[in-house]
Design a protein around this motif. Structure first.
Motif, mmCIF file in Angstrom:
data_model
loop_
_atom_site.group_PDB
_atom_site.id
_atom_site.type_symbol
_atom_site.label_atom_id
_atom_site.label_comp_id
_atom_site.label_asym_id
_atom_site.label_seq_id
_atom_site.Cartn_x
_atom_site.Cartn_y
_atom_site.Cartn_z
ATOM 1 N N SER A 199 0.829 -1.210 0.000
ATOM 2 C CA SER A 199 0.000 0.000 0.000
ATOM 3 C C SER A 199 0.859 1.253 0.000
ATOM 4 O O SER A 199 0.506 2.258 -0.626
ATOM 5 N N SER A 200 2.001 1.195 0.681
ATOM 6 C CA SER A 200 2.911 2.335 0.683
ATOM 7 C C SER A 200 3.450 2.608 -0.715
ATOM 8 O O SER A 200 3.538 3.764 -1.143
ATOM 9 N N VAL A 201 3.816 1.542 -1.425
ATOM 10 C CA VAL A 201 4.320 1.702 -2.789
ATOM 11 C C VAL A 201 3.243 2.313 -3.682
ATOM 12 O O VAL A 201 3.486 3.277 -4.422
ATOM 13 N N LEU A 202 2.030 1.772 -3.630
ATOM 14 C CA LEU A 202 0.939 2.284 -4.458
ATOM 15 C C LEU A 202 0.588 3.723 -4.090
ATOM 16 O O LEU A 202 0.322 4.556 -4.971
ATOM 17 N N TYR A 203 0.614 4.021 -2.792
ATOM 18 C CA TYR A 203 0.314 5.380 -2.330
ATOM 19 C C TYR A 203 1.344 6.376 -2.860
ATOM 20 O O TYR A 203 0.997 7.464 -3.355
ATOM 21 N N SER A 204 2.616 6.003 -2.777
ATOM 22 C CA SER A 204 3.680 6.900 -3.237
ATOM 23 C C SER A 204 3.622 7.099 -4.750
ATOM 24 O O SER A 204 3.769 8.223 -5.244
ATOM 25 N N LEU A 205 3.397 6.015 -5.490
ATOM 26 C CA LEU A 205 3.312 6.124 -6.950
ATOM 27 C C LEU A 205 2.115 6.968 -7.365
ATOM 28 O O LEU A 205 2.216 7.799 -8.291
ATOM 29 N N PHE A 206 0.994 6.796 -6.691
ATOM 30 C CA PHE A 206 -0.190 7.594 -7.027
ATOM 31 C C PHE A 206 0.036 9.066 -6.673
ATOM 32 O O PHE A 206 -0.399 9.959 -7.410
ATOM 33 N N ARG A 207 0.718 9.321 -5.565
ATOM 34 C CA ARG A 207 1.004 10.705 -5.182
ATOM 35 C C ARG A 207 1.911 11.370 -6.210
ATOM 36 O O ARG A 207 1.693 12.535 -6.573
ATOM 37 N N ILE A 208 2.922 10.656 -6.697
ATOM 38 C CA ILE A 208 3.801 11.205 -7.730
ATOM 39 C C ILE A 208 3.021 11.470 -9.014
ATOM 40 O O ILE A 208 3.199 12.498 -9.667
ATOM 41 N N TYR A 209 2.129 10.548 -9.364
ATOM 42 C CA TYR A 209 1.311 10.718 -10.570
ATOM 43 C C TYR A 209 0.423 11.953 -10.461
ATOM 44 O O TYR A 209 0.301 12.736 -11.419
ATOM 45 N N VAL A 210 -0.200 12.142 -9.299
ATOM 46 C CA VAL A 210 -1.071 13.309 -9.107
ATOM 47 C C VAL A 210 -0.272 14.606 -9.202
ATOM 48 O O VAL A 210 -0.705 15.581 -9.841
ATOM 49 N N LYS A 211 0.903 14.633 -8.583
ATOM 50 C CA LYS A 211 1.731 15.847 -8.648
ATOM 51 C C LYS A 211 2.165 16.149 -10.071
ATOM 52 O O LYS A 211 2.157 17.317 -10.497
ATOM 53 N N ASP A 212 2.535 15.114 -10.804
ATOM 54 C CA ASP A 212 2.924 15.323 -12.206
ATOM 55 C C ASP A 212 1.757 15.859 -13.029
ATOM 56 O O ASP A 212 1.933 16.737 -13.885
ATOM 57 N N ARG A 213 0.558 15.346 -12.782
ATOM 58 C CA ARG A 213 -0.619 15.822 -13.505
ATOM 59 C C ARG A 213 -0.941 17.276 -13.155
ATOM 60 O O ARG A 213 -1.326 18.065 -14.020
ATOM 61 N N LEU A 214 -0.765 17.620 -11.888
ATOM 62 C CA LEU A 214 -1.020 19.002 -11.477
ATOM 63 C C LEU A 214 -0.013 19.959 -12.115
ATOM 64 O O LEU A 214 -0.378 21.068 -12.564
ATOM 65 N N ILE A 215 1.247 19.554 -12.170
ATOM 66 C CA ILE A 215 2.266 20.386 -12.797
ATOM 67 C C ILE A 215 1.987 20.527 -14.284
ATOM 68 O O ILE A 215 2.126 21.620 -14.877
ATOM 69 N N LEU A 216 1.560 19.431 -14.909
ATOM 70 C CA LEU A 216 1.251 19.465 -16.337
ATOM 71 C C LEU A 216 0.103 20.431 -16.642
ATOM 72 O O LEU A 216 0.103 21.108 -17.668
ATOM 73 N N LYS A 217 -0.863 20.490 -15.712
ATOM 74 C CA LYS A 217 -2.014 21.376 -15.926
ATOM 75 C C LYS A 217 -1.784 22.781 -15.365
ATOM 76 O O LYS A 217 -2.669 23.631 -15.435
ATOM 77 N N GLY A 218 -0.599 23.005 -14.784
ATOM 78 C CA GLY A 218 -0.292 24.334 -14.247
ATOM 79 C C GLY A 218 -0.967 24.629 -12.932
ATOM 80 O O GLY A 218 -1.121 25.804 -12.541
ATOM 81 N N VAL A 219 -1.388 23.599 -12.193
ATOM 82 C CA VAL A 219 -2.022 23.762 -10.895
ATOM 83 C C VAL A 219 -1.028 23.325 -9.821
ATOM 84 O O VAL A 219 -0.561 22.196 -9.824
ATOM 85 N N TYR A 220 -0.736 24.205 -8.885
ATOM 86 C CA TYR A 220 0.271 23.910 -7.854
ATOM 87 C C TYR A 220 -0.376 23.936 -6.471
ATOM 88 O O TYR A 220 -1.291 24.714 -6.244
#
Length: 220
Positions: A199-220
């Motif tokens: 669960s820690s691995v999945l949580y960390s990977l999902f958190r990185i994915y969300v941050k990358d998506r936010l940066i891509l959309k210009g939302v910080y």
């Protein structure tokens, strides 16, 4: 009737002995295999990397190796966190039992510390053995030990375990409890051991994915 009963007892005894012998042999084979695996881990790691780069595109191979390396680190931190939690709960029992003058303080504390390596529920085994040992000397002390165990168990389950193990695997305390509960429902103790770091691995990977998506959309 006696012949049938004797046959049934004999068959049960044979099955029990066979099960014990089979379990011991399985443990020995698994232990030997784990030693060989640890001795060859560098070579195996190199072969796995070569295979991934040979079969997958470069970017996918890099990403796969990165995820596998991160997963290995998380599982290693989980094991170390579990050992630290076991030491803490063993010390809590030793201090508490020494304060109340209970017998077998060192023996029971060490036993609980070892059984606490099984997440969330392991200390119950140590508690049962502790109650049996103390009740031989004083049933009243055994009752006090049960009350003390329930108090320490609440502290360990709600504060120590989620904080220590949660920090070691980078998983928030609430999700540690959720992962342990789901893992216990799926496959008991083994499920708990697997689900928390997974669960820690999945949580960390999902958190990185969300941050990358936010940066891509210009939302910080």
């Amino acid at each position: 009737i006696l012949q049938n009963a004797a046959t049934s007892i004999l068959n049960s005894g044979v099955q029990t002995i066979s099960g014990i012998i089979g379990g011991i042999l399985t443990f020995i084979i698994g232990f030997i295999f784990s030693i060989y695996l640890l001795m060859q881990k560098e070579n195996l790691g190199k072969q796995i990397k070569q295979t991934l780069y040979a079969l997958l595109p470069l970017k996918i191979a890099d990403k796969t190796i990165s995820i596998l390396s991160f997963t290995s680190q998380v599982f290693s931190r989980f094991i170390s966190g579990q050992c630290l939690e076991a030491i803490i709960i063993g010390m809590l029992f030793f201090i508490s039992m020494s304060i109340f003058g209970m017998p077998y303080a060192i023996l029971i504390s060490v036993l609980i510390a070892f059984t606490a390596l099984i997440p969330m529920v392991g200390s119950v085994i140590g508690c049962i053995v502790g109650v049996l040992l103390i009740s031989i000397t004083s049933p009243f002390m055994a009752l006090m030990f049960i009350i003390m165990y329930l108090v320490i168990q609440q502290i360990e389950g709600n504060l120590i375990y989620p904080y220590v193990v949660g920090n070691s695997v980078g998983l928030p305390s609430i999700w540690v409890l959720v992962a342990a509960t789901i893992g216990a429902q799926v496959d008991g103790v083994f499920g708990i051991l697997i689900f928390i770091p997974l669960s820690s691995v999945l949580y960390s990977l999902f958190r990185i994915y969300v941050k990358d998506r936010l940066i891509l959309k210009g939302v910080y």
